[in-house]
Enzyme design. Structure first.
Site, short mmCIF file in Angstrom:
data_model
loop_
_atom_site.label_atom_id
_atom_site.label_comp_id
_atom_site.label_asym_id
_atom_site.label_seq_id
_atom_site.Cartn_x
_atom_site.Cartn_y
_atom_site.Cartn_z
CE LYS A 1 39.21 44.94 33.83
NZ LYS A 1 38.14 44.10 33.77
CE LYS B 1 40.88 44.00 29.09
NZ LYS B 1 41.79 44.37 29.24
N GLY C 1 39.42 37.72 36.11
CA GLY C 1 39.56 36.34 35.62
C GLY C 1 39.13 35.91 34.47
N GLY C 2 39.49 36.67 33.73
CA GLY C 2 39.11 36.29 32.23
C GLY C 2 37.76 36.30 32.16
CG HIS D 1 48.90 39.26 32.52
ND1 HIS D 1 48.13 39.26 32.26
CD2 HIS D 1 49.10 40.30 33.06
CE1 HIS D 1 46.87 39.88 33.46
NE2 HIS D 1 48.07 40.11 33.72
CG HIS E 1 41.57 35.43 27.02
ND1 HIS E 1 41.81 36.32 26.69
CD2 HIS E 1 40.38 35.51 26.43
CE1 HIS E 1 41.72 36.29 25.76
NE2 HIS E 1 40.63 36.30 25.47
CD GLU F 1 46.38 41.30 36.15
OE1 GLU F 1 46.09 41.83 34.85
OE2 GLU F 1 45.91 41.13 37.47
NE ARG G 1 40.82 40.26 42.44
CZ ARG G 1 41.78 39.40 41.51
NH1 ARG G 1 43.20 38.62 42.50
NH2 ARG G 1 41.71 38.90 40.70
#
Length: 668
Positions: free
Chosen positions: A116, A158, A164-165, A208, A235, A275, A296
């Site tokens: 990220k 994060k 996936g939270g 989101h 999340h 996102e 993906r």
């Protein structure tokens, strides 16, 4: 086009990919673990190869075994699905090295977007807007603390390699940062093998919203509009819909073009999702910031398929085989509104604790009850299958489509009402509560919707005691009638109709309804009718079986159709207004029961002990954190149920424990 592909995944996504492949006359190879030997995805594929033990690290994450299986079966390409190896650049490269096509982006794109922090630096160069934060390589805890203090609170920690939270924590104040960082890094290393994190400003009232993008090997790119995924717990997404409510055409185009710019920056190929965090400003306008790119196919891709009329897996196969994108941007249109609900094995009233167990009853909405093409279910399970602790807790995805959002909402509630699962806790009734909540119904969306509406979402009993007891009693009487017919009883003395020469027959029932003992009295009257007394309620009870296996029930002036499933003492009652459980007590069976033993703290499900926050002899207070467990890819904190003293720790960190295992003893 390929003649055979291997699907390097399991469950509903493997079944989903196999369905499109079968329609395109492409043969499929499934892979499976010990736990999945009899799984649905193994049955729906043309071939299946065993690849190892039940834990993902022993099977679905062993890419060398998967490549061996592909080569042994003559598969030309591998579809990774989502999760597991779908965003692993080493696996994508290994496929290429083995002469296999990876149905996804090139390894370089996965690598660029996989971390990220690095991806945000790349997006900044591409002109994609970012949330203020720290994305650097220096992971010294003291530096991270200073950066969080600089950015301001609430701050978001994060996992850099996360998704996936998982590996994500919101920190409200500086003194909580160190503990949150340690927990986040621990979860990140367990889930992704990398404990690097980034720090960002936590956007207030965020939505989101993500953009579906597609690229091909000929340099063509399109965006297939947006999905709103704001309704989340832990999340992780609960409900997703397309298009996003309140989205203007101008903002849709801005976000779509930004998403395509992100894809172009890494020479992306195939299906991907960009996102964004959308900030809702006081003046009603919205600003958006890049969050991450999932390299993906997404769990929620069916809502995009519903509003575009396209099959995204077919697009994946065509692009991977070298074909250009089937459509240009100007050819794409939005048709109606679609919503997806994730049906999970979990207990919403216990902090969404994942559940395991057998699907003793698994009844899905019947397509014939809805307009064709408006209700879809993607799943990888059948009635009788077990939800194990080794994999994700999702049972199925329920997708509905309507001409308007209001129509889709009504259709979703009706489809959820027709979904009956017995054998383990699920979130089906919780989803119905969300759909009917003021915020969701009025599209007042943000990622705090569940917290904001918690008063109407949790522990809501929509089926009252009188009708629940009436349904339970009616079910007992119907079972007796069927037994009499099956055995051919003809003599009046064997009949179970309550007739007697004088007076009238009375039967008494005892129940436990959510921890409260209840009694009911059934009177067989001389005119052949039945009178049922439940607490203060009393009235005539009548019932008859319906063609779909339900009971047409009338009691005390109310009419309802009920599906009743009895498993042991537990009676599961499903009605249009909701579902509930009640225990039918047999006094003789419980005559020797003793009071439950106190002072025990047990594992809520199978998993691994991560750590203890106490030692023998420590005094603790109610609600204090005592231990942390890891199960179903998530960490769960075990808290003290009351004040007391720790008498003994019965396990050590790293130990695997079974459901119900006593972790420590607590003395009063």
């Amino acid at each position: 086009m390929f003649s055979k592909i291997l699907i390097a995944n399991r469950g509903e996504i493997a079944c989903r990919v196999a369905a499109t492949a079968a329609r395109m006359a492409v043969r499929t190879v499934a892979v499976y673990s010990d736990a999945d030997a009899q799984a649905k995805h193994v049955q729906v594929c043309d071939e299946a190869i065993h690849i190892g033990g039940s834990a993902p690290k022993d099977s679905y994450l062993r890419w060398e075994k998967i490549i061996e299986a592909a080569k042994a079966t003559g598969a030309q390409a591998i579809h990774p699905g989502y999760g597991f190896l779908s965003e692993n650049e080493a696996f994508a490269q290994a496929c290429a090295d083995a002469g296999l096509v990876f149905i996804g982006p090139p390894p370089s794109a996965i690598e660029a977007m996989g971390l990220k922090a690095a991806s945000k630096q790349l997006m900044e160069k591409a002109g994609v807007p970012l949330v203020p934060g720290y994305h650097g390589k220096d992971q010294d805890p003291a530096l991270l603390q200073r950066e969080a203090d600089r950015i301001g609170y609430p701050a978001l920690i994060k996992a850099s390699a996360g998704g996936g939270g998982k590996g994500m924590r919101v920190v409200e104040k500086s003194e909580d940062f160190a503990a949150a960082l340690a927990s986040c890094q621990r979860e990140a290393i367990n889930s992704f093998g990398d404990d690097a994190v980034l720090i960002e400003r936590y956007v207030q009232r965020p939505r989101h919203i993500e953009i579906q993008v597609f690229g091909d090997t000929h340099g063509n790119y399109v965006y297939l509009f947006e999905r709103d995924c704001s309704v989340q717990r832990r999340h992780q997404k609960v409900l997703e819909e397309a298009p996003a409510p309140g989205m203007t055409e101008a903002m849709r185009q801005q976000m779509g073009e930004a998403a395509v710019a992100a894809a172009r920056a890494v020479n992306y190929v195939g299906a991907g999702t960009v996102e964004f965090i959308v900030e809702q400003k006081a003046d009603g306008s919205m600003g958006f910031f890049f969050m991450e790119m999932n390299t993906r196919l997404q769990v929620e891709h069916p809502v995009t398929e519903a509003i575009t009329g396209l099959d995204l897996v077919e697009w994946q196969l065509r692009v991977a085989s070298g074909e250009p994108l089937p459509l240009k941007q100007g050819d794409l249109r939005i048709h109606g509104h679609a919503i997806e609900a994730r049906i999970c094995a979990e207990n919403p009233d216990n902090n969404f604790l994942p559940a395991t167990g057998t699907l003793q009853v698994y009844a899905r909405p019947q397509a014939t009850a809805f307009e064709p093409g408006t209700v879809r279910i993607d799943d990888g399970v059948r009635e009788g299958d077990a939800i194990s602790p080794f994999y994700d807790s999702m049972i199925a995805k329920l997708i509905v489509h309507g001409s308007t959002r209001e129509e889709a909402l009504a259709r979703l509630d009706a489809a959820l009402a027709a979904t009956r699962i017995v054998g383990l806790s699920t979130n089906v009734q919780f989803l119905r509560h969300v759909v009917k909540s003021r915020s969701f119904a009025q599209a007042d969306l943000d990622t705090a919707l569940i917290q904001r509406e918690q008063a109407v979402l949790f522990e809501q009993e929509k089926v009252g005691l009188p009708m629940t007891v009436a349904a339970s009693v009616a079910s007992v009487l119907m079972q007796e009638q069927r037994a009499a017919q099956t055995h051919g009883w003809q003599d009046p003395f064997s009949a179970r109709d309550g007739w007697q020469a004088w007076g009238h027959t009375i039967r008494r029932f005892e129940f436990d309804f959510h921890g409260e003992p209840q009694k009911a009295t059934l009177h067989y009257l001389h005119d052949g009718s039945l009178k049922l007394e439940v607490g203060e309620a009393a009235g005539v009870l009548s019932f008859e079986p319906a063609a779909d296996g339900s009971i047409e029930l009338r009691y005390a002036g109310q009419r309802a159709r009920a599906h009743v499933h009895t498993r042991g003492e537990t009676v599961h009652v499903f009605m249009p207004q909701g579902a509930t459980q009640i225990l039918r007590i047999d006094p003789l069976a419980h005559a020797g029961d003793s009071a439950a033993e106190g002072g025990r703290l047990t594992a809520p499900m199978p998993g691994k002990v991560v750590s203890f926050a106490v030692k023998a002899g420590d005094k603790v207070t109610k609600g204090q954190a005592l231990a942390v467990m890891e199960a179903m890819k998530m960490e769960h904190t075990i808290a003290a149920p009351a004040d007391g003293t720790v008498a003994e720790l019965l396990f050590a960190p790293g130990d695997q424990v079974t459901e119900g295992a006593e972790l420590l003893k607590l003395a009063a």
